[in-house]
Design a protein around this motif. Structure first.
Motif, mmCIF file in Angstrom:
data_model
loop_
_atom_site.group_PDB
_atom_site.id
_atom_site.type_symbol
_atom_site.label_atom_id
_atom_site.label_comp_id
_atom_site.label_asym_id
_atom_site.label_seq_id
_atom_site.Cartn_x
_atom_site.Cartn_y
_atom_site.Cartn_z
ATOM 1 N N LEU A 1 -25.963 14.781 -37.360
ATOM 2 C CA LEU A 1 -24.715 15.485 -37.072
ATOM 3 C C LEU A 1 -23.934 14.814 -35.955
ATOM 4 O O LEU A 1 -22.708 14.875 -35.929
ATOM 5 C CB LEU A 1 -24.997 16.940 -36.707
ATOM 6 C CG LEU A 1 -25.214 17.891 -37.893
ATOM 7 C CD1 LEU A 1 -25.455 19.306 -37.415
ATOM 8 C CD2 LEU A 1 -24.034 17.854 -38.847
ATOM 9 N N THR A 2 -24.633 14.162 -35.037
ATOM 10 C CA THR A 2 -23.932 13.413 -33.987
ATOM 11 C C THR A 2 -23.144 12.270 -34.596
ATOM 12 O O THR A 2 -22.009 11.988 -34.197
ATOM 13 C CB THR A 2 -24.925 12.863 -32.947
ATOM 14 O OG1 THR A 2 -25.704 13.939 -32.417
ATOM 15 C CG2 THR A 2 -24.185 12.180 -31.805
ATOM 16 N N ALA A 3 -23.739 11.599 -35.579
ATOM 17 C CA ALA A 3 -23.041 10.507 -36.270
ATOM 18 C C ALA A 3 -21.839 11.040 -37.043
ATOM 19 O O ALA A 3 -20.759 10.425 -37.052
ATOM 20 C CB ALA A 3 -24.005 9.791 -37.216
ATOM 21 N N VAL A 4 -22.003 12.197 -37.688
ATOM 22 C CA VAL A 4 -20.887 12.830 -38.403
ATOM 23 C C VAL A 4 -19.759 13.132 -37.413
ATOM 24 O O VAL A 4 -18.578 12.878 -37.684
ATOM 25 C CB VAL A 4 -21.345 14.124 -39.112
ATOM 26 C CG1 VAL A 4 -20.143 14.910 -39.637
ATOM 27 C CG2 VAL A 4 -22.300 13.795 -40.257
ATOM 28 N N GLN A 5 -20.123 13.673 -36.253
ATOM 29 C CA GLN A 5 -19.136 13.995 -35.221
ATOM 30 C C GLN A 5 -18.386 12.747 -34.761
ATOM 31 O O GLN A 5 -17.165 12.775 -34.567
ATOM 32 C CB GLN A 5 -19.836 14.654 -34.037
ATOM 33 C CG GLN A 5 -18.898 15.084 -32.917
ATOM 34 C CD GLN A 5 -19.644 15.689 -31.749
ATOM 35 O OE1 GLN A 5 -20.870 15.749 -31.737
ATOM 36 N NE2 GLN A 5 -18.910 16.150 -30.756
ATOM 37 N N ALA A 6 -19.109 11.649 -34.597
ATOM 38 C CA ALA A 6 -18.474 10.403 -34.159
ATOM 39 C C ALA A 6 -17.443 9.932 -35.169
ATOM 40 O O ALA A 6 -16.330 9.532 -34.812
ATOM 41 C CB ALA A 6 -19.539 9.328 -33.943
ATOM 42 N N PHE A 7 -17.788 9.966 -36.454
ATOM 43 C CA PHE A 7 -16.856 9.535 -37.497
ATOM 44 C C PHE A 7 -15.634 10.436 -37.560
ATOM 45 O O PHE A 7 -14.522 9.975 -37.852
ATOM 46 C CB PHE A 7 -17.556 9.517 -38.861
ATOM 47 C CG PHE A 7 -18.302 8.240 -39.144
ATOM 48 C CD1 PHE A 7 -17.619 7.060 -39.410
ATOM 49 C CD2 PHE A 7 -19.685 8.211 -39.136
ATOM 50 C CE1 PHE A 7 -18.291 5.885 -39.665
ATOM 51 C CE2 PHE A 7 -20.375 7.039 -39.392
ATOM 52 C CZ PHE A 7 -19.676 5.871 -39.653
ATOM 53 N N LEU A 8 -15.829 11.724 -37.303
ATOM 54 C CA LEU A 8 -14.716 12.675 -37.370
ATOM 55 C C LEU A 8 -13.779 12.540 -36.177
ATOM 56 O O LEU A 8 -12.564 12.687 -36.308
ATOM 57 C CB LEU A 8 -15.248 14.109 -37.449
ATOM 58 C CG LEU A 8 -15.828 14.546 -38.797
ATOM 59 C CD1 LEU A 8 -16.544 15.876 -38.661
ATOM 60 C CD2 LEU A 8 -14.723 14.651 -39.846
ATOM 61 N N GLN A 9 -14.324 12.268 -35.011
ATOM 62 C CA GLN A 9 -13.530 12.273 -33.790
ATOM 63 C C GLN A 9 -12.803 10.956 -33.527
ATOM 64 O O GLN A 9 -11.758 10.946 -32.885
ATOM 65 C CB GLN A 9 -14.412 12.610 -32.587
ATOM 66 C CG GLN A 9 -14.852 14.061 -32.555
ATOM 67 C CD GLN A 9 -15.609 14.407 -31.291
ATOM 68 O OE1 GLN A 9 -15.933 13.547 -30.480
ATOM 69 N NE2 GLN A 9 -15.917 15.678 -31.098
ATOM 70 N N LEU A 10 -13.367 9.860 -34.001
ATOM 71 C CA LEU A 10 -12.796 8.561 -33.667
ATOM 72 C C LEU A 10 -11.946 8.011 -34.813
ATOM 73 O O LEU A 10 -12.377 8.005 -35.956
ATOM 74 C CB LEU A 10 -13.911 7.558 -33.337
ATOM 75 C CG LEU A 10 -14.865 7.957 -32.206
ATOM 76 C CD1 LEU A 10 -15.932 6.890 -32.020
ATOM 77 C CD2 LEU A 10 -14.104 8.168 -30.915
ATOM 78 N N SER A 11 -10.759 7.548 -34.462
ATOM 79 C CA SER A 11 -9.897 6.920 -35.458
ATOM 80 C C SER A 11 -10.397 5.510 -35.759
ATOM 81 O O SER A 11 -11.215 4.951 -35.013
ATOM 82 C CB SER A 11 -8.458 6.847 -34.939
ATOM 83 O OG SER A 11 -8.396 5.989 -33.805
ATOM 84 N N LYS A 12 -9.909 4.939 -36.834
ATOM 85 C CA LYS A 12 -10.322 3.587 -37.214
ATOM 86 C C LYS A 12 -9.991 2.591 -36.103
ATOM 87 O O LYS A 12 -10.801 1.704 -35.785
ATOM 88 C CB LYS A 12 -9.629 3.172 -38.510
ATOM 89 C CG LYS A 12 -10.040 1.799 -39.020
ATOM 90 C CD LYS A 12 -9.331 1.459 -40.317
ATOM 91 C CE LYS A 12 -9.733 0.062 -40.792
ATOM 92 N NZ LYS A 12 -9.023 -0.298 -42.058
ATOM 93 N N SER A 13 -8.817 2.731 -35.498
ATOM 94 C CA SER A 13 -8.414 1.801 -34.444
ATOM 95 C C SER A 13 -9.325 1.922 -33.222
ATOM 96 O O SER A 13 -9.638 0.926 -32.565
ATOM 97 C CB SER A 13 -6.956 2.056 -34.040
ATOM 98 O OG SER A 13 -6.791 3.375 -33.544
#
Length: 384
Positions: free
Chosen positions: A245-257
């Motif tokens: 879930l931490t990895a899911v959170q990282a993908f959700l919070q951070l933009s591609k840039s």
């Protein structure tokens, strides 16, 4: 405008008029127009100053905040704002809390407290929530005051509690972390994403803990959420572990840039693509730290302490610790020990990750050197 021109006559709102001969004079009309604009500007400025003065003197806003808040409000007397402030004080909100509410929701000063505020407070009073916690959280996040009690707050509160089985105060804690818990429909926003996690094998106990602490990650559209969950699976994360879930959170919070910038930053410190991926897999929060924090810690470890960048890549959790309160004081003690030849071998992991008690037992107490303890306490900001 305060005046109008009709059939070559200039009429002023107070009923007086200027004869046609004067009205035909273009210069005269420009003067009149300028005076009227100045008059109206003076009225507007006077009203603006009244609002700003009220916000500063009565509520305690800074001049800068008062100017910003006043632009969102329209009132010419203090009657309505005084009513709202009196209501909030009566219900136990401190001056600082009232100030926070107004800064976050300026329009609150113009609402009908008996209609807009009281029903919500009464609902929360009826739950098993401490008054102190309720006032503190509502002051930080007053969004619920603008939300329908019957259509949103009550059904969402009950749905959240039914799903998690948590206490009433934990529902409010989740609301503090993300207002959408009570302001958006739980069944249509959160429930589908929670079902996706269950299908993927994430334990319900883990879901509940994360839902309370980080509800925002569950409030995205289900299609996007499912796509990210599948991406995290492909990277090899185990759904049964919290890191998933931490990895899911990282993908959700951070933009591609942002991802690209942080990857480039880590490469500048000598990490390879494989090391970046490996560090993220070991400790997903690695990519959630600010670029400033990463650079500051890497600079200390690599440039000042002389440790290899690749070692940090293998132990990315070292980037998680506070630079000023933990890493710097401990590194200074280590440098003092090394310079005096009192220590040759040490574990960087133990140096940074150990508890306060274990650190002192390993690096300070055995050497019976008052300078070490004084150095450490000074850098921690402790009194001598």
């Amino acid at each position: 405008m305060i005046y109008s021109i009709f059939k070559n006559q200039v009429f002023i709102r107070n009923g007086s008029w200027i004869p046609p001969t004067c009205a035909k004079n273009a210069s005269f009309l420009r003067i009149i127009s300028a005076l009227v604009v100045r008059y109206e500007s003076g009225i507007a400025e006077s009203r603006h100053w009244f609002k700003t003065s009220y916000l500063i003197n009565t509520i305690g806003l800074s001049p800068q905040s008062a100017v910003s808040v006043s632009k969102k409000l329209h009132f010419e007397t203090s009657k309505q704002p005084d009513t709202v402030i009196s209501f909030l004080e009566k219900h136990g909100f401190s001056k600082a809390q009232i100030r926070n509410i107004i800064q976050r929701w300026p329009e609150s000063l113009l609402c009908n407290p008996e209609k807009n505020l009281l029903p919500k407070l009464q609902f929360f009073y009826s739950r098993r929530i401490s008054r102190f916690q309720l006032l503190r959280i509502l002051a930080v996040n007053p969004s619920v005051f603008r939300t329908s009690l019957d259509n949103s707050i009550i059904p969402n509160f009950n749905s959240f509690k039914e799903f998690t089985g948590c206490d009433d105060d934990q529902v409010l804690l989740a609301y503090k972390n993300d207002s959408s818990i009570l302001t958006r429909k739980f069944q249509s926003v959160f429930a589908p994403n929670l079902a996706i996690l269950k299908e993927s094998g994430v334990p319900e106990s883990t879901i509940i803990v994360e839902l309370v602490l980080h509800p925002r990650i569950f409030s995205v559209k289900p299609d996007k959420f499912r796509g990210i969950v599948e991406e995290v699976k492909k990277l090899g994360f185990d759904p049964s572990k919290r890191s998933f879930l931490t990895a899911v959170q990282a993908f959700l919070q951070l933009s591609k840039s942002t991802w690209e910038r942080k990857i480039d930053l880590l490469k500048q410190w000598g990490w390879s693509n494989e090391e970046v991926v490996s560090a993220f897999e070991k400790y997903p929060k690695t990519m959630m730290f600010s670029e400033q924090k990463i650079s500051a810690i890497m600079s200390l470890f690599v440039d000042k302490m002389g440790w290899k960048s690749s070692y940090i890549a293998k132990r990315p959790v070292l980037l998680a610790y506070n630079l000023e309160r933990r890493i710097i004081p401990r590194c200074l003690v280590l440098q003092a020990l090394l310079s005096k030849g009192l220590i040759q071998k040490f574990s960087l992991n133990f140096l940074v990750e150990s508890t306060e008690k274990k650190f002192l037992q390993r690096f300070v107490i055995p050497y019976k050197d008052p300078y070490l303890l004084k150095l450490y306490e000074q850098k921690l900001g402790l009194p001598e």
